[in-house]
Design a protein around this motif. Structure first.
Motif, mmCIF file in Angstrom:
data_model
loop_
_atom_site.group_PDB
_atom_site.id
_atom_site.type_symbol
_atom_site.label_atom_id
_atom_site.label_comp_id
_atom_site.label_asym_id
_atom_site.label_seq_id
_atom_site.Cartn_x
_atom_site.Cartn_y
_atom_site.Cartn_z
ATOM 1 N N ALA A 150 1.337 -0.672 -0.115
ATOM 2 C CA ALA A 150 0.496 -0.248 -0.299
ATOM 3 C C ALA A 150 0.890 0.750 -0.350
ATOM 4 C CB ALA A 150 -1.377 -0.149 1.529
ATOM 5 N N CYS A 151 1.401 1.035 0.451
ATOM 6 C CA CYS A 151 3.335 2.208 0.457
ATOM 7 C C CYS A 151 3.717 2.753 -1.194
ATOM 8 C CB CYS A 151 4.107 1.852 1.470
ATOM 9 S SG CYS A 151 3.402 2.232 3.261
ATOM 10 N N PRO A 182 -1.392 3.453 3.569
ATOM 11 C CA PRO A 182 -2.872 2.767 4.115
ATOM 12 C C PRO A 182 -3.105 2.922 4.521
ATOM 13 C CG PRO A 182 -0.696 2.326 5.246
ATOM 14 C CD PRO A 182 0.257 2.674 3.539
ATOM 15 N N GLU A 183 -4.698 3.746 5.034
ATOM 16 C CA GLU A 183 -5.511 3.882 5.331
ATOM 17 C C GLU A 183 -5.185 3.085 6.777
ATOM 18 O OE1 GLU A 183 -8.707 5.305 3.144
ATOM 19 O OE2 GLU A 183 -7.529 6.380 1.830
ATOM 20 N N GLU A 184 -5.398 2.131 6.980
ATOM 21 C CA GLU A 184 -6.233 1.579 8.224
ATOM 22 C C GLU A 184 -6.176 -0.139 7.603
ATOM 23 O OE1 GLU A 184 -10.361 0.614 10.437
ATOM 24 O OE2 GLU A 184 -10.387 1.301 8.885
ATOM 25 N N LEU A 185 -5.015 -0.850 8.764
ATOM 26 C CA LEU A 185 -5.201 -2.302 8.878
ATOM 27 C C LEU A 185 -6.411 -3.146 9.931
ATOM 28 C CD1 LEU A 185 -3.652 -4.952 9.003
ATOM 29 C CD2 LEU A 185 -2.159 -3.740 10.895
ATOM 30 N N VAL A 241 -5.785 -4.582 4.931
ATOM 31 C CA VAL A 241 -5.485 -2.690 4.608
ATOM 32 C C VAL A 241 -5.764 -2.398 3.322
ATOM 33 C CG1 VAL A 241 -3.468 -1.356 3.998
ATOM 34 C CG2 VAL A 241 -2.742 -4.061 5.197
ATOM 35 N N VAL A 242 -6.428 -0.961 4.580
ATOM 36 C CA VAL A 242 -7.456 -0.452 3.159
ATOM 37 C C VAL A 242 -6.400 0.446 2.481
ATOM 38 C CG1 VAL A 242 -9.603 1.378 3.777
ATOM 39 C CG2 VAL A 242 -9.478 -0.723 4.480
ATOM 40 N N THR A 277 -10.025 -2.235 0.047
ATOM 41 C CA THR A 277 -9.488 -3.102 0.960
ATOM 42 C C THR A 277 -8.295 -4.296 0.443
ATOM 43 O OG1 THR A 277 -11.265 -2.330 2.582
ATOM 44 C CG2 THR A 277 -9.979 -4.350 2.822
ATOM 45 N N VAL A 278 -7.309 -5.096 0.248
ATOM 46 C CA VAL A 278 -6.760 -5.914 -0.131
ATOM 47 C C VAL A 278 -6.721 -6.857 1.321
ATOM 48 C CG1 VAL A 278 -4.705 -6.861 -0.698
ATOM 49 C CG2 VAL A 278 -5.274 -4.799 -1.201
#
Length: 160
Positions: free
Chosen positions: A81-82, A88-91, A104-105, A151-152
């Motif tokens: 995500a980076c 990323p926004e959220e885990l 991971v959003v 979302t992954v």
């Protein structure tokens, strides 16, 4: 890769006359927008959740391997995500009796996929290959509200 998996690994139907109520998932969430040191922060957060859920400290080689796999998959998803989705926004972590689900959003439009063909000696590009090899299943769910992003998710078997 798939985006849905209707049955968890080792699901069995109920015995005749038995009512089966799935255990509630234990959930942890970590906002990552604007956090520095995102990957170590996500790993530390996951390590603490695994400790709280009894995966750690590991009493056997299988339990240790399961926890290490979970930490590696979190690292790979967050790093991906980076590198490819603006961060990323959220885990989100969900633990049920037989499965650990990691999500991971991010706000990215791309679709992660293992590079094919995979070349072990080439630097970089191994993240989703690792996720695919370690997990029961993984996939991508696009935001349904029209916002960009996704979302992954990945699911790992809980240690015996």
């Amino acid at each position: 890769m798939s985006t849905t998996r209707p049955n968890a690994a080792d699901d069995r139907g109920p015995e005749q006359g038995e009512v089966v109520v799935p255990p509630p998932a234990q959930v942890r969430r970590l906002l990552l927008s604007g956090v520095s040191g995102i990957v170590p922060t996500a790993r530390d957060f996951t390590r603490q959740a695994l400790h709280d859920w009894g995966w750690l400290p590991a009493g056997s080689a299988d339990r240790r391997a399961a926890a290490e796999d979970a930490l590696l998959v979190v690292s790979e998803l967050v790093t991906n995500a980076c590198l490819h989705a603006g961060g990323p926004e959220e885990l989100r972590l969900y633990s049920q009796s037989k499965v650990l689900r990691l999500e991971v959003v991010d706000g990215g439009a791309g679709t992660p996929a293992p590079r094919t063909p995979h070349r072990a000696g080439r630097p970089g590009g191994h993240g989703m290959f690792i996720v695919q090899r370690l997990c029961l299943d993984w996939g991508v769910v696009r935001n349904r509200d029209g916002r960009p992003g996704k979302t992954v998710w990945a699911e790992l078997a809980a240690p015996a």
